[in-house]
Design a protein around this motif. Structure first.
Motif, PDB file in Angstrom:
ATOM      1  N   UNK A 197     -10.348 -10.480   2.395  1.00  0.00           N
ATOM      2  CA  UNK A 197      -9.136 -10.682   1.607  1.00  0.00           C
ATOM      3  C   UNK A 197      -8.399  -9.362   1.440  1.00  0.00           C
ATOM      4  N   UNK A 198      -7.076  -9.409   1.654  1.00  0.00           N
ATOM      5  CA  UNK A 198      -6.221  -8.252   1.416  1.00  0.00           C
ATOM      6  C   UNK A 198      -5.153  -8.682   0.414  1.00  0.00           C
ATOM      7  N   UNK A 199      -5.210  -8.151  -0.786  1.00  0.00           N
ATOM      8  CA  UNK A 199      -4.249  -8.518  -1.832  1.00  0.00           C
ATOM      9  C   UNK A 199      -2.870  -7.962  -1.472  1.00  0.00           C
ATOM     10  N   UNK A 200      -1.849  -8.833  -1.531  1.00  0.00           N
ATOM     11  CA  UNK A 200      -0.496  -8.411  -1.134  1.00  0.00           C
ATOM     12  C   UNK A 200       0.395  -8.049  -2.319  1.00  0.00           C
ATOM     13  N   UNK A 201      -0.184  -7.897  -3.489  1.00  0.00           N
ATOM     14  CA  UNK A 201       0.555  -7.435  -4.658  1.00  0.00           C
ATOM     15  C   UNK A 201      -0.297  -6.395  -5.407  1.00  0.00           C
ATOM     16  N   UNK A 202       0.293  -5.372  -5.970  1.00  0.00           N
ATOM     17  CA  UNK A 202       1.720  -5.064  -5.945  1.00  0.00           C
ATOM     18  C   UNK A 202       2.203  -4.644  -4.551  1.00  0.00           C
ATOM     19  N   UNK A 203       3.501  -4.796  -4.325  1.00  0.00           N
ATOM     20  CA  UNK A 203       4.082  -4.566  -3.003  1.00  0.00           C
ATOM     21  C   UNK A 203       3.865  -3.144  -2.496  1.00  0.00           C
ATOM     22  N   UNK A 204       3.926  -2.163  -3.403  1.00  0.00           N
ATOM     23  CA  UNK A 204       3.801  -0.762  -3.008  1.00  0.00           C
ATOM     24  C   UNK A 204       2.428  -0.482  -2.396  1.00  0.00           C
ATOM     25  N   UNK A 205       1.389  -1.019  -3.010  1.00  0.00           N
ATOM     26  CA  UNK A 205       0.035  -0.813  -2.490  1.00  0.00           C
ATOM     27  C   UNK A 205      -0.160  -1.577  -1.189  1.00  0.00           C
ATOM     28  N   UNK A 208       1.092   0.297   1.725  1.00  0.00           N
ATOM     29  CA  UNK A 208       0.178   1.359   2.147  1.00  0.00           C
ATOM     30  C   UNK A 208      -0.935   0.807   3.034  1.00  0.00           C
ATOM     31  N   UNK A 209      -1.424  -0.385   2.701  1.00  0.00           N
ATOM     32  CA  UNK A 209      -2.460  -1.022   3.516  1.00  0.00           C
ATOM     33  C   UNK A 209      -1.905  -1.373   4.892  1.00  0.00           C
ATOM     34  N   UNK A 210      -0.686  -1.900   4.932  1.00  0.00           N
ATOM     35  CA  UNK A 210      -0.051  -2.227   6.206  1.00  0.00           C
ATOM     36  C   UNK A 210       0.141  -0.972   7.053  1.00  0.00           C
ATOM     37  N   UNK A 211       0.546   0.106   6.409  1.00  0.00           N
ATOM     38  CA  UNK A 211       0.787   1.362   7.131  1.00  0.00           C
ATOM     39  C   UNK A 211      -0.497   1.900   7.756  1.00  0.00           C
ATOM     40  N   UNK A 212      -1.646   1.598   7.155  1.00  0.00           N
ATOM     41  CA  UNK A 212      -2.936   2.072   7.668  1.00  0.00           C
ATOM     42  C   UNK A 212      -3.456   1.195   8.808  1.00  0.00           C
ATOM     43  N   UNK A 213      -2.796   0.052   9.064  1.00  0.00           N
ATOM     44  CA  UNK A 213      -3.253  -0.891  10.101  1.00  0.00           C
ATOM     45  C   UNK A 213      -4.660  -1.389   9.823  1.00  0.00           C
ATOM     46  N   UNK A 214      -4.908  -1.748   8.566  1.00  0.00           N
ATOM     47  CA  UNK A 214      -6.189  -2.340   8.186  1.00  0.00           C
ATOM     48  C   UNK A 214      -6.094  -3.847   8.390  1.00  0.00           C
ATOM     49  N   UNK A 215      -7.087  -4.415   9.081  1.00  0.00           N
ATOM     50  CA  UNK A 215      -7.008  -5.812   9.498  1.00  0.00           C
ATOM     51  C   UNK A 215      -8.014  -6.700   8.773  1.00  0.00           C
ATOM     52  N   UNK A 216      -7.569  -7.862   8.361  1.00  0.00           N
ATOM     53  CA  UNK A 216      -8.471  -8.840   7.771  1.00  0.00           C
ATOM     54  C   UNK A 216      -9.422  -9.347   8.860  1.00  0.00           C
ATOM     55  N   UNK A 217     -10.672  -9.604   8.479  1.00  0.00           N
ATOM     56  CA  UNK A 217     -11.673 -10.050   9.439  1.00  0.00           C
ATOM     57  C   UNK A 217     -12.419  -8.920  10.110  1.00  0.00           C
ATOM     58  N   UNK A 248      -7.755  -3.291  -3.500  1.00  0.00           N
ATOM     59  CA  UNK A 248      -7.065  -4.490  -3.018  1.00  0.00           C
ATOM     60  C   UNK A 248      -7.728  -5.104  -1.791  1.00  0.00           C
ATOM     61  N   UNK A 249      -8.850  -4.542  -1.366  1.00  0.00           N
ATOM     62  CA  UNK A 249      -9.597  -5.091  -0.234  1.00  0.00           C
ATOM     63  C   UNK A 249     -10.879  -5.740  -0.743  1.00  0.00           C
ATOM     64  N   UNK A 250     -11.096  -6.996  -0.375  1.00  0.00           N
ATOM     65  CA  UNK A 250     -12.314  -7.709  -0.745  1.00  0.00           C
ATOM     66  C   UNK A 250     -13.237  -7.767   0.463  1.00  0.00           C
ATOM     67  N   UNK A 251     -14.492  -7.393   0.246  1.00  0.00           N
ATOM     68  CA  UNK A 251     -15.460  -7.301   1.340  1.00  0.00           C
ATOM     69  C   UNK A 251     -16.597  -8.296   1.121  1.00  0.00           C
ATOM     70  N   UNK A 252     -16.886  -9.078   2.145  1.00  0.00           N
ATOM     71  CA  UNK A 252     -18.067  -9.942   2.121  1.00  0.00           C
ATOM     72  C   UNK A 252     -19.226  -9.150   2.714  1.00  0.00           C
ATOM     73  N   UNK A 253     -20.218  -8.883   1.892  1.00  0.00           N
ATOM     74  CA  UNK A 253     -21.340  -8.033   2.317  1.00  0.00           C
ATOM     75  C   UNK A 253     -22.201  -8.768   3.337  1.00  0.00           C
TER      76      UNK A 253
END
Length: 344
Positions: A197-205, A208-217, A248-253
């Motif tokens: 899960x990648x939380x899309x709010x607040x928009x500013x944060x 930053x996640x989009x700019x880092x190219x962090x991918x769900x999955x 804002x990143x949720x990780x399934x262990x």
């Protein structure tokens, strides 16, 4: 002496008649358009308040007028009128200036959330819109669909349980699938898991996640976690985030290490004279872009190397199945590979 001219009087009468016609013409007259727009705006404000209150209550926080004005940028008079309407319709309860949703208000909020997340799923899977646009477009569309249209959209998408960010989509009865996982900032060093899960709010944060190219999955391994930063390895790259962004990143262990996936890297990391095999496409690669890459031969098991490197590294021409195909870096980061070890 002024003489009366009946022609002028007739022209004035005709002009006034036409003006009144265009103003009050049924359904399409200016008066009805303005009135409809005002009603739509009132509906949008009510639905925005309901959705915000639902998320606030889900987080265990309290809603009041000041928090609504601050978070939704509403005028005080507009807010008061909307809250009074909502209270009259039994959508909210006001006790000592603390606002809470009634059962019907909660059901209404879930319908809006369902539409929003279905639209984000549609935009991700069926269109070529950039993921930066999904949220804002869904914000507008969530106020337009009725229940029947929403159910048709869900059926068209195959009754999905999660939106492209990993948020659960409410069912027709308001039930949601369980999101398993914990915030990245709670994981110890060397912990391994998958971004679910990648939380899309607040928009500013989120930007930053989009700019880092962090991918769900994506499969990750935590390298450092302290009050100043969180560092993790994923798909051949090292990511460094501030704790408020990492939260804002949720990780399934995953207790058992997936050694194979630990070796997956992005095609963008491939160097000249290196060879690799494609292991698949990232879950971040969706819709038209995914179909296009598959059609071009970027499928699991295909051998790939660099045919021609641009001095600026964007785009780069890759040799796959005997064909040279140029890809932008934004496409190459969505293709996963395993580099082949060469004996020199």
């Amino acid at each position: 002496m002024i003489t009366y001219n009946p022609i002028y009087a007739l022209l004035i009468f005709v002009a006034l008649s036409l003006l009144l016609y265009f103003i009050f013409k049924p359904k399409t007259g200016w008066y009805w358009i303005v009135r409809k727009n005002n009603k739509n705006q009132d509906k949008i404000v009510v639905e925005d308040i309901l959705k915000h209150m639902f998320h606030t209550e889900s987080d265990g926080d309290v809603t009041n007028e000041n928090s609504l004005i601050e978070n939704l940028s509403l005028q005080k008079d507009t807010l008061k009128n909307s809250l009074q309407t909502m209270q009259n319709n039994g959508l909210i309860v006001n006790e000592n200036s603390e606002l809470s949703l009634s059962n019907s208000g909660r059901d209404y909020a879930l319908r809006i959330i369902r539409i929003h997340r279905l639209w984000e799923k549609y935009l991700a899977e069926k269109t070529g819109f950039d993921k930066k646009e999904w949220h804002q477009r869904a914000e507008r569309k969530e106020h337009e669909l009725n229940v029947e249209e929403t159910n048709l959209l869900s059926a068209k998408l195959g009754e999905p349980k999660f939106d492209p960010h990993g948020d659960p989509i409410p069912s027709t009865t308001g039930k949601m699938a369980t999101l398993n996982g914990v915030s990245l900032i709670k994981l110890p060093v060397y912990a391994k898991g998958r971004i679910v899960h990648i939380e899309d709010e607040p928009a500013l944060i989120y930007k930053q996640i989009l700019a880092e190219d962090i991918h769900i999955g994506s499969y990750i391994k935590v390298l450092e976690n302290n009050e100043k930063r969180v560092v993790f390895y994923s798909e051949g790259e090292e990511f460094k985030l501030a704790p408020e962004v990492a939260n804002n990143l949720t990780i399934e262990i995953e207790n058992e290490a997936n050694e194979l996936e630990e070796n997956y890297v992005r095609l963008s990391s491939l160097k000249l004279n290196e060879t690799a095999k494609i292991t698949g496409l990232s879950k971040e690669c969706r819709g038209d872009n995914r179909r296009r890459l598959l059609d071009l031969g970027f499928v699991k098991g295909a051998d790939i190397s660099i045919a021609l490197e641009n001095p600026l590294s964007n785009p780069t021409a890759y040799l796959i199945k005997g064909t040279s195909i140029a890809l932008r870096k934004s496409q190459a980061v969505q293709i996963l590979i395993i580099k082949e070890i060469t004996n020199e």
